[in-house]
Structure formats: C-alpha cells, structure tokens
Design an enzyme around this catalytic site. Structure first.
Site, PDB file in Angstrom:
ATOM      1  N   GLU A 141       0.858  -1.199   0.000  1.00  0.00           N
ATOM      2  CA  GLU A 141       0.000   0.000   0.000  1.00  0.00           C
ATOM      3  C   GLU A 141       0.882   1.233   0.000  1.00  0.00           C
ATOM      4  O   GLU A 141       2.055   1.164   0.352  1.00  0.00           O
ATOM      5  CB  GLU A 141      -0.853   0.036   1.279  1.00  0.00           C
ATOM      6  CG  GLU A 141      -1.801  -1.119   1.397  1.00  0.00           C
ATOM      7  CD  GLU A 141      -2.408  -1.214   2.799  1.00  0.00           C
ATOM      8  OE1 GLU A 141      -2.310  -0.248   3.577  1.00  0.00           O
ATOM      9  OE2 GLU A 141      -2.963  -2.286   3.099  1.00  0.00           O
ATOM     10  N   LYS A 143       2.185   4.628   1.650  1.00  0.00           N
ATOM     11  CA  LYS A 143       2.269   5.139   3.025  1.00  0.00           C
ATOM     12  C   LYS A 143       1.914   6.630   2.967  1.00  0.00           C
ATOM     13  O   LYS A 143       2.724   7.464   2.550  1.00  0.00           O
ATOM     14  CB  LYS A 143       3.670   4.943   3.595  1.00  0.00           C
ATOM     15  CG  LYS A 143       3.743   5.290   5.062  1.00  0.00           C
ATOM     16  CD  LYS A 143       5.055   4.860   5.662  1.00  0.00           C
ATOM     17  CE  LYS A 143       5.084   5.035   7.163  1.00  0.00           C
ATOM     18  NZ  LYS A 143       4.702   6.355   7.631  1.00  0.00           N
ATOM     19  N   ASP A 145       1.220  10.355   3.919  1.00  0.00           N
ATOM     20  CA  ASP A 145       1.902  11.235   4.868  1.00  0.00           C
ATOM     21  C   ASP A 145       0.911  12.227   5.466  1.00  0.00           C
ATOM     22  O   ASP A 145       0.813  13.368   5.045  1.00  0.00           O
ATOM     23  CB  ASP A 145       3.032  11.971   4.147  1.00  0.00           C
ATOM     24  CG  ASP A 145       3.973  12.638   5.129  1.00  0.00           C
ATOM     25  OD1 ASP A 145       3.852  12.361   6.341  1.00  0.00           O
ATOM     26  OD2 ASP A 145       4.811  13.441   4.698  1.00  0.00           O
ATOM     27  N   TYR A 264      -6.989   2.178   5.846  1.00  0.00           N
ATOM     28  CA  TYR A 264      -6.017   1.122   5.552  1.00  0.00           C
ATOM     29  C   TYR A 264      -6.016  -0.059   6.521  1.00  0.00           C
ATOM     30  O   TYR A 264      -5.226  -0.968   6.369  1.00  0.00           O
ATOM     31  CB  TYR A 264      -4.605   1.681   5.416  1.00  0.00           C
ATOM     32  CG  TYR A 264      -4.151   2.558   6.576  1.00  0.00           C
ATOM     33  CD1 TYR A 264      -4.039   2.060   7.868  1.00  0.00           C
ATOM     34  CD2 TYR A 264      -3.833   3.893   6.354  1.00  0.00           C
ATOM     35  CE1 TYR A 264      -3.621   2.851   8.903  1.00  0.00           C
ATOM     36  CE2 TYR A 264      -3.414   4.706   7.394  1.00  0.00           C
ATOM     37  CZ  TYR A 264      -3.312   4.176   8.666  1.00  0.00           C
ATOM     38  OH  TYR A 264      -2.910   4.967   9.698  1.00  0.00           O
ATOM     39  N   LYS A 351      10.558   3.388   3.575  1.00  0.00           N
ATOM     40  CA  LYS A 351      10.487   4.848   3.405  1.00  0.00           C
ATOM     41  C   LYS A 351      11.312   5.273   2.200  1.00  0.00           C
ATOM     42  O   LYS A 351      12.437   4.803   2.028  1.00  0.00           O
ATOM     43  CB  LYS A 351      11.042   5.532   4.658  1.00  0.00           C
ATOM     44  CG  LYS A 351      10.188   5.317   5.888  1.00  0.00           C
ATOM     45  CD  LYS A 351       9.184   6.438   6.027  1.00  0.00           C
ATOM     46  CE  LYS A 351       8.957   6.787   7.461  1.00  0.00           C
ATOM     47  NZ  LYS A 351       9.450   7.978   7.961  1.00  0.00           N
ATOM     48  N   CYS A 444      35.271  38.840   9.201  1.00  0.00           N
ATOM     49  CA  CYS A 444      33.863  39.047   8.850  1.00  0.00           C
ATOM     50  C   CYS A 444      33.736  39.506   7.386  1.00  0.00           C
ATOM     51  O   CYS A 444      34.418  40.462   6.986  1.00  0.00           O
ATOM     52  CB  CYS A 444      33.250  40.090   9.778  1.00  0.00           C
ATOM     53  SG  CYS A 444      31.549  40.490   9.327  1.00  0.00           S
ATOM     54  N   CYS A 447      32.281  43.425   7.712  1.00  0.00           N
ATOM     55  CA  CYS A 447      33.003  44.558   8.305  1.00  0.00           C
ATOM     56  C   CYS A 447      34.497  44.291   8.447  1.00  0.00           C
ATOM     57  O   CYS A 447      35.247  45.169   8.870  1.00  0.00           O
ATOM     58  CB  CYS A 447      32.398  44.911   9.662  1.00  0.00           C
ATOM     59  SG  CYS A 447      32.638  43.621  10.885  1.00  0.00           S
ATOM     60  N   CYS A 462      31.275  37.161  14.487  1.00  0.00           N
ATOM     61  CA  CYS A 462      31.904  38.461  14.297  1.00  0.00           C
ATOM     62  C   CYS A 462      31.599  39.248  15.568  1.00  0.00           C
ATOM     63  O   CYS A 462      30.436  39.468  15.897  1.00  0.00           O
ATOM     64  CB  CYS A 462      31.307  39.177  13.085  1.00  0.00           C
ATOM     65  SG  CYS A 462      31.724  40.933  13.082  1.00  0.00           S
ATOM     66  N   CYS A 468      28.846  46.308  12.628  1.00  0.00           N
ATOM     67  CA  CYS A 468      28.684  45.359  11.525  1.00  0.00           C
ATOM     68  C   CYS A 468      27.228  45.422  11.037  1.00  0.00           C
ATOM     69  O   CYS A 468      26.296  45.109  11.779  1.00  0.00           O
ATOM     70  CB  CYS A 468      29.062  43.976  12.049  1.00  0.00           C
ATOM     71  SG  CYS A 468      28.904  42.664  10.861  1.00  0.00           S
TER      72      CYS A 468
HETATM   73  S1  IVH Z   1      -0.850   0.349   8.852  1.00  0.00           S
HETATM   74  C1  IVH Z   1      -1.051  -1.882  12.735  1.00  0.00           C
HETATM   75  N1  IVH Z   1      -0.970   1.418   6.467  1.00  0.00           N
HETATM   76  O1  IVH Z   1       2.161   5.157   9.155  1.00  0.00           O
HETATM   77  C2  IVH Z   1      -1.187  -1.140  11.475  1.00  0.00           C
HETATM   78  N2  IVH Z   1      -0.179   2.766   8.245  1.00  0.00           N
HETATM   79  O2  IVH Z   1       4.522   4.528  10.802  1.00  0.00           O
HETATM   80  C3  IVH Z   1      -0.496   0.139  11.500  1.00  0.00           C
HETATM   81  N3  IVH Z   1       0.407   5.051   7.570  1.00  0.00           N
HETATM   82  O3  IVH Z   1       0.725   5.603  12.294  1.00  0.00           O
HETATM   83  C4  IVH Z   1      -0.703   1.070  10.408  1.00  0.00           C
HETATM   84  N4  IVH Z   1      -0.127   4.858   5.454  1.00  0.00           N
HETATM   85  O4  IVH Z   1      -0.392   6.785  10.381  1.00  0.00           O
HETATM   86  C5  IVH Z   1      -0.646   1.614   7.758  1.00  0.00           C
HETATM   87  N5  IVH Z   1      -1.147   2.231   4.300  1.00  0.00           N
HETATM   88  C6  IVH Z   1      -0.843   2.421   5.569  1.00  0.00           C
HETATM   89  C7  IVH Z   1      -0.357   3.662   6.047  1.00  0.00           C
HETATM   90  C8  IVH Z   1      -0.023   3.779   7.391  1.00  0.00           C
HETATM   91  C9  IVH Z   1       0.318   5.680   6.378  1.00  0.00           C
HETATM   92  C10 IVH Z   1       0.915   5.691   8.795  1.00  0.00           C
HETATM   93  C11 IVH Z   1       0.029   5.511   9.993  1.00  0.00           C
HETATM   94  C12 IVH Z   1       0.917   4.959  11.074  1.00  0.00           C
HETATM   95  C13 IVH Z   1       2.276   5.217  10.545  1.00  0.00           C
HETATM   96  C14 IVH Z   1       3.228   4.168  11.037  1.00  0.00           C
END
Ligand code: IVH
Length: 726
Positions: A141, A143, A145, A264, A351, A444, A447, A462, A468
């Site tokens: 999936e 992630k 932000d 999710y 990440k 500097c 000055c 400085c 200055c």
């Molecule tokens: S699963 C036990 N799925 O990432 C399941 N988390 O570093 C835990 N996050 O606090 C979460 N996208 O806020 C999951 N597709 C995704 C996610 C996701 C973003 C965030 C979530 C969590 C953090 C963990």
C-alpha cells in the site's frame, strides 16, 4: 428556505410535484412525513457524497446537491427532533469543541517498523517466512503522509473518531472528522459488523494546501507585509496544515479546509474475512475510501517493483506519500506472527529517501546573523528538486564543510527533506577538479573584523556588534518581530532597505520615521541573501506607497503600548530571552532601576546567573545603548511595568466567560487569559450562545466576528476589558 421540486428522489411522495410553494409544501407535512422525507434526503445525499468524494463519479450537479442539502437543513430547522450528529447537514460543521477529550483507544495505535533498504526488506521477509514456516503473500500500500485516525462505528453510524495521541489514548475529534466528506457517517448497505473500529490516514491534497496558502499570502500582502514575512507565516507542508486543522475548535473551520482520508486497516473481533485485502474491498463497499493503488504481491521482486514504481510516480499523485507499507495478507498468518511491544511483526514500511540531485557548487559565501554568528552558504548551479529550483543550501558551520570536504567547483548532492532549506549530503569525488581544500574565512565578510569562536562551540562569530551592518539590521528585525514589538507592517526586507538608505541605524530610530521620509522611498531588495527563498529570487526595487507607509507608521505607533517586558526582550540583549526579560521586568519594575543595578543585584534575581548578568552589565555600560533607551523614552514607550499587571485577585469577572480572539496591543493573549482567571472569569475556546464576551483584538477571524454578531454576544476591546477591571 430553498427547495427544488424538480429533483426527484427515489420513493418520493407525489404531492411534491404539485406544491404551490416549497414553504407551503413543508408546512403541510406532518411529523411522520417529515421523518420519511428527511430519511430519503439523507440517504440520497449520502449516496451523492459517496459518488463524489469516494468514487469521484458525481451523478448530479453541485447545484442540485446543494438544493437537496438545503431542503434537509430546512426540514431539520422545522422539525428539530430530526437532527442527528450524522446527518449530512453536519458535514459543514456541527457543534464546536472547547476542549478535546482524551480517550483510551480500543486497540493501541502502534507504529510500523521502518526500512530504507532492500536488504532490510529481504531480512524482514526472511523473518516472516521463518516465523511462519511457510511463504507469505503480501499487500503493498502507499504510506500516506498525514495523521492517523481511528474511527468507531456502531450499527453503521460513526460514533467516535480519535487521533493517535500517544498510541494508548488520543483526542476525540469526532465533530471535526464528520466534516471530512470521504469518511462515511452512515455506512452503506453491506455486512458490516454491529460494532467495529477502522483506521486510516487524514491528509490534505497538495492543491488544497497551495490554494489555502495562496489565499493566506494574499491576505497578508493586503495588510502590507513584505515577502519575507509572508513566507515566514505560510504553512510549511500539507501534513502540518492537516494536523492543525483537525484540532480546530470549530468544525465549520475544518470543513472549509477540505481534508480527505484513506482507510487502511480494519479491526474485526470475529474473523469475517481471510485476508486483509478482502477486508479492504469490503470496506470499500461499505462506503470507505480505500486507495486504488493497493496491490497483492507474491514475491520480493513484485514488492520491489511496486516500490520502484511509486518512488518515481509519487510526484504525480495529488497528495504526499513518504513510502510504501507492506503487510502480510493472511489474517491467520498475521496472528501467528503477532506484535513486538511497539509494532506488528507482520507489517513494515519502506520509506523513500528524500529526493536528491547532483549539481555544481559554484561558490561558498557567508551570512552574518543578528548575533554575529556566521553561516556558510553553498551557492549552487540551479537544479530542480521535488518541484522547486534550488540555488542555495546551508552549510551550517566550518566543521560541516570540513566533514564533507567541500570545495568550490565540486559536484555535490543536494537533498530536500520535509523542510524548506535544502542541504548538501555529499560530493561526487570522481568529478573533482579543485585540488585545494576550502579555506574558511577568518574575518567578517561584511566589516572585516577578525572572527572569534567560543570554546566548545562550532559557530564562528563576528564580535563587532555595533559596527557590523548585518548584525545591526538583524537586531532591528528582531525588535519588530512578532514576539517582540510586533510591528507586522514592517518586515526584514523593508528594515534592510531603510537601513541602507540611512533612515535607521538602530531600533529607536524607527520612532523618528515620518510620512515624508518614507513616502515614495525606493530601495533595492536582494533576496539572494536569504536561504529561505528558493523561488522568486530576482533582485527588484521596492517603492513605498501611501498605503504601506500609513500601515508602517500605524504599526510603529501601536508598538508604543507594548508592555515593558516585551520591549526588554525586543532590545536583543544577549541571553535575555522572553523568560529572562519577564523576570527582570517583574523584579526591577522599570528601566532606570534595571540600568543602575549592580552585578550582585542582578544575580540576586531568581534564575539570573553570572553569564546573563555579565551580558546585561556590558550592554548597559555601552553609550550607544544608553542613547537608544533615552530615545525610546522620549518616544513614549513603556519602560516600566504596568502597575495593574501586578496580578491582583478579585472576583470582578466572577462566572463570566470570554473568548479571546485576534492580536492585542497592551497584553499578550496569555496575559489576558491570566487576568481573566485571576479575576474570577473563565477563558474558553469557542463561541456559543452562552458566552458572555468576545474579547476582540486586531485581525480577529471574520468567522468569529460573524458568529458573535449572529448570537448577539457583546464584543469588547482591550480597553473595554481594562475598564471592566477598573
Ligand atoms: S498500517 C497496525 N498502512 O504510518 C497497522 N499505516 O509509521 C499500523 N500510515 O501511524 C498502520 N499509510 O499513520 C498503515 N497504508 C498504511 C499507512 C499507514 C500511512 C501511517 C500511519 C501509522 C504510521 C506508522
């Protein structure tokens, strides 16, 4: 009330089509009919909402949608018993929340293990296989932000939304979450459990973020702020903006910021599904928004391919992601693997590295700060990084240059993380042509004074505080700052211009500026000295027009009312921060007593140590500073503590509630709060019918003003408030 009899609802009673007017139609409804009609409208609105915000497949026009909503609103106004917190009318804002309740999570909100490398991912996969004694199938999936949210549903109704908090307990933000249109308030038909929890991520689309920031910049420009100051006040990234939004007290404000959410993870007591993927598909059918970029992967290679694809394609998404989450698909296997104390063993996040680019380091230049601190700056051949052109990067200090062994002419790697200022992470040694290590300046750049370096510190200074220019300009910029004299009609750009034109040489000179001196004044602006302005870099000439000049002069005039302790802080005496300034003001009460205090008298003040006292004594001894104080006195600034600020305790405001909004001249918001509480009143967060007073300063939000006016709440000024205290 507005209705549209042409919009047909499923099962709609026929009498609708011949109503003389909508008003008569509604008035003629009995309670039962109204209830049925409201249920139909709600179902229809929920359906359209789902089609629009979850599926992105609207099937009616915005106008028709609004008409249906207005009809429901009108029905609810006529039959208040029909109102309920999950009605589609609540999407635009329900009851405000004064203090967010902290509640325990049904299941702790854990974090995920992180990795940045394929090797670690491979090791994790091996651990999973070993733990299971068999192969596993995964779900990949995005992630997202944003910020995680846990949602609880009972009998198909959203009943509670909690932020992550510390993972064990979070803040209840249900009313605010109700305004997020992609989160269903009432679930669609389906086999959902009677009572369950589901988790997801709340976020803000980049386009929304850009638009809201653009509007904010426009408002600030309107007020006469210059570009540097505006940049300073804009929101830094969509995540912070979303996070701040979710904690707004008034859901109507949240509604305006168009947050979105992906789901999710589903918590199920009895095993309804065999796999996580199936649960996501079911959630989709119940009305939740699940990302379409979710893929079942059967091998590490498929996972790598998913990661590689999104590492590049993520920039085309309309929202931010910072990696990929990989989860074991089968629930049996998830259970078998279990959890560590902090995270599930069956999931991991990969990440993405911050985006990086290679470019030429053309020159190393140096900036001098307000305190004389020297910051080396890398001037780069412009390169596009994460959508913006980068021309400069901070090099922090001499040690950093040495650590990276940076030389002018090197090809360097530049990275941009979440922050605005990019940094250099390394050198491409193969491309090096310059045989000479970089020699750090000893004097500097402005000055010419020899630099000093305190023992144990990495920064060079400085020491020529008074002679200055960048230090002198920096001090005046500090003086006008928000936490100091709050002259927000001036900004760094203008201060630099006025200094260079010879109109000011220290903060006290601000008070001898006049309309004649400022009007049509032209000065050059050189943003290339700022690290924080990657775009709009061109040098330009600014000319002060009537409106700006009036704003500037009004701001300066107003600052004369700023309390003594903030003025003391504004003077920029080394080591005299806000807290120390407060202590000194409280203890010595006026500037003359402070200026004549001996070392012993200074160190006798609680928490004023030798070093602070030494800095103070040196500052006081300088004739230039004595002259500044004299000029400030003559200009009528507050150089003594206001006697009524000596916190007296009365019951003059007994039982009265206040909402404080805007910016004040004589008191900070905290001081006002303390004054209210010390006199028996209560300061609360949001406006409701029962509120006694709205204490309004400058720049109060128009929403608050409207609400208070609508509810007939008395709006009082800072002066009115002081009068109340006598
Ligand atoms: S699963 C036990 N799925 O990432 C399941 N988390 O570093 C835990 N996050 O606090 C979460 N996208 O806020 C999951 N597709 C995704 C996610 C996701 C973003 C965030 C979530 C969590 C953090 C963990």
């Amino acid at each position: 009330m507005v209705c549209n009899p042409n919009i047909k609802l499923k099962g709609q009673p026929h009498r609708w089509s011949f109503s003389l007017s909508n008003l008569i139609y509604l008035r003629s409804m009995n309670e039962q009919e109204a209830k049925e009609r409201a249920a139909l409208l709600a179902a229809e609105l929920n359906q359209h909402n789902y089609r629009y915000y979850v599926l992105s497949q609207p099937s009616i026009s915005d106008y028709d949608f609004d008409m249906l909503l207005k009809e429901l609103e009108a029905l609810e106004a006529d039959f208040p018993e029909l109102r309920n917190p999950n009605s589609p009318t609540q999407r635009v804002g329900g009851e405000p929340t004064k203090d967010f309740r902290t509640l325990k999570h049904r299941y702790p909100m854990l974090s995920l293990g992180n990795t940045y490398s394929r090797e670690e991912l491979m090791e994790w996969d091996a651990r999973v296989q070993k733990g299971l004694g068999e192969v596993a199938e995964y779900v990949c999936e995005l992630k997202f932000d944003g910020l995680s949210i846990s949602l609880n549903y009972k009998d198909g109704q959203l009943v509670q939304a909690l932020t992550r908090g510390d993972g064990t307990q979070g803040d209840e933000v249900t009313n605010n979450v109700r305004t997020i249109k992609s989160i269903p308030l009432t679930l669609q038909n389906g086999n959902w459990p009677a009572d369950f929890e589901i988790r997801g991520e709340i976020f803000m689309h980049r386009s929304t973020f850009d638009e809201l920031n653009r509007k904010l910049a426009e408002e600030l420009r309107e007020k006469g702020l210059d570009e540097d100051e505006i940049k300073e006040r804009l929101y830094k990234n969509p995540r912070n903006f979303a996070s701040g939004t979710l904690k707004q007290q008034d859901p109507a404000d949240v509604a305006k910021r168009s947050l979105d959410a992906f789901i999710y993870f589903l918590y199920l007591e009895n095993r309804m599904f065999d796999t996580h993927y199936q649960s996501l598909q079911a959630a989709k059918e119940w009305g939740f928004k699940v990302s379409e970029h979710t893929k079942v992967c059967k091998s590490l290679d498929e996972i790598y391919a998913f990661i590689d694809y999104w590492d590049v394609e993520r920039h085309k998404l309309g929202f931010e992601i910072d990696g990929v989450v990989i989860k074991v698909n089968n629930y049996h296997q998830q259970e078998e693997l279990g959890f560590t104390a902090k995270m599930p063993k069956w999931a991991i996040s990969y990440k993405f590295k911050s985006e990086s680019a290679a470019t030429l380091l053309e020159k190393i230049s140096y900036q001098v700060g307000r305190t004389g601190a020297i910051t080396p700056v890398a001037n780069l051949k412009p390169v596009v990084l994460a959508g913006t052109t980068v021309k400069r990067a901070t090099l922090h200090n001499a040690d950093e240059i040495e650590r990276l062994d940076l030389r002018e002419g090197d090809t360097v790697f530049v990275e941009k993380g979440g922050e605005i200022i990019p940094k250099i992470t390394g050198v491409d040694l193969e491309k090096r042509t310059n045989p000479n290590p970089h020699v750090y300046i000893t004097h500097c750049p402005d000055c010419g004074t020899q630099l000093t370096r305190n023992e144990g510190e990495v920064v060079n200074y400085c020491p020529n505080e008074d002679g200055c220019s960048p230090q002198r300009i920096g001090k005046i910029v500090h003086f006008i700052g928000r936490r100091a004299m709050y002259i927000d009609s001036l900004g760094a750009e203008t201060i630099e211009g006025l200094y260079k034109k010879g109109l000011i040489s220290n903060s006290s000179d601000l008070y001898s500026l006049t309309f004649e001196k400022l009007h049509k004044l032209e000065f050059d602006v050189d943003p290339s000295t700022s690290l924080r302005l990657p775009e709009n870099d061109e040098q330009r000439t600014r000319s002060l027009q009537e409106k700006s000049v009036n704003n500037i002069l009004a701001g300066i005039e107003k600052s004369k009312q700023i309390p003594f302790e903030r003025l003391l802080f504004a003077l920029g005496i080394r080591m005299v921060g806000e807290t120390v300034a407060k202590k000194l003001a409280k203890h010595f009460k006026d500037i003359d007593t402070l200026m004549s205090a001996s070392m012993e008298e200074l160190t006798a003040v609680h928490e004023i140590g030798e070093k602070i006292a030494e800095n103070l004594t040196a500052w006081i001894a300088a004739d230039t500073n004595k002259a500044i104080i004299q000029k400030l006195k003559e200009a009528g600034l507050k150089l003594q503590i206001a006697e009524d600020e000596n916190t007296s305790t009365t019951d003059k405001l007994q039982g009265k509630t206040f909402v404080i909004s805007g910016v004040f001249v004589r008191h900070s918001r905290d001081e006002l709060k303390a004054l209210i509480e010390n006199n028996g009143g209560r300061s609360i967060g949001s406006i409701s019918k029962s509120l006694n007073y709205l204490l309004a300063g400058d720049k109060m939000g128009p929403e608050k003003l409207k609400k208070a006016t609508d509810l007939n709440i008395p709006i009082i000024s800072e002066e009115d408030f002081e009068a109340m205290l006598g």
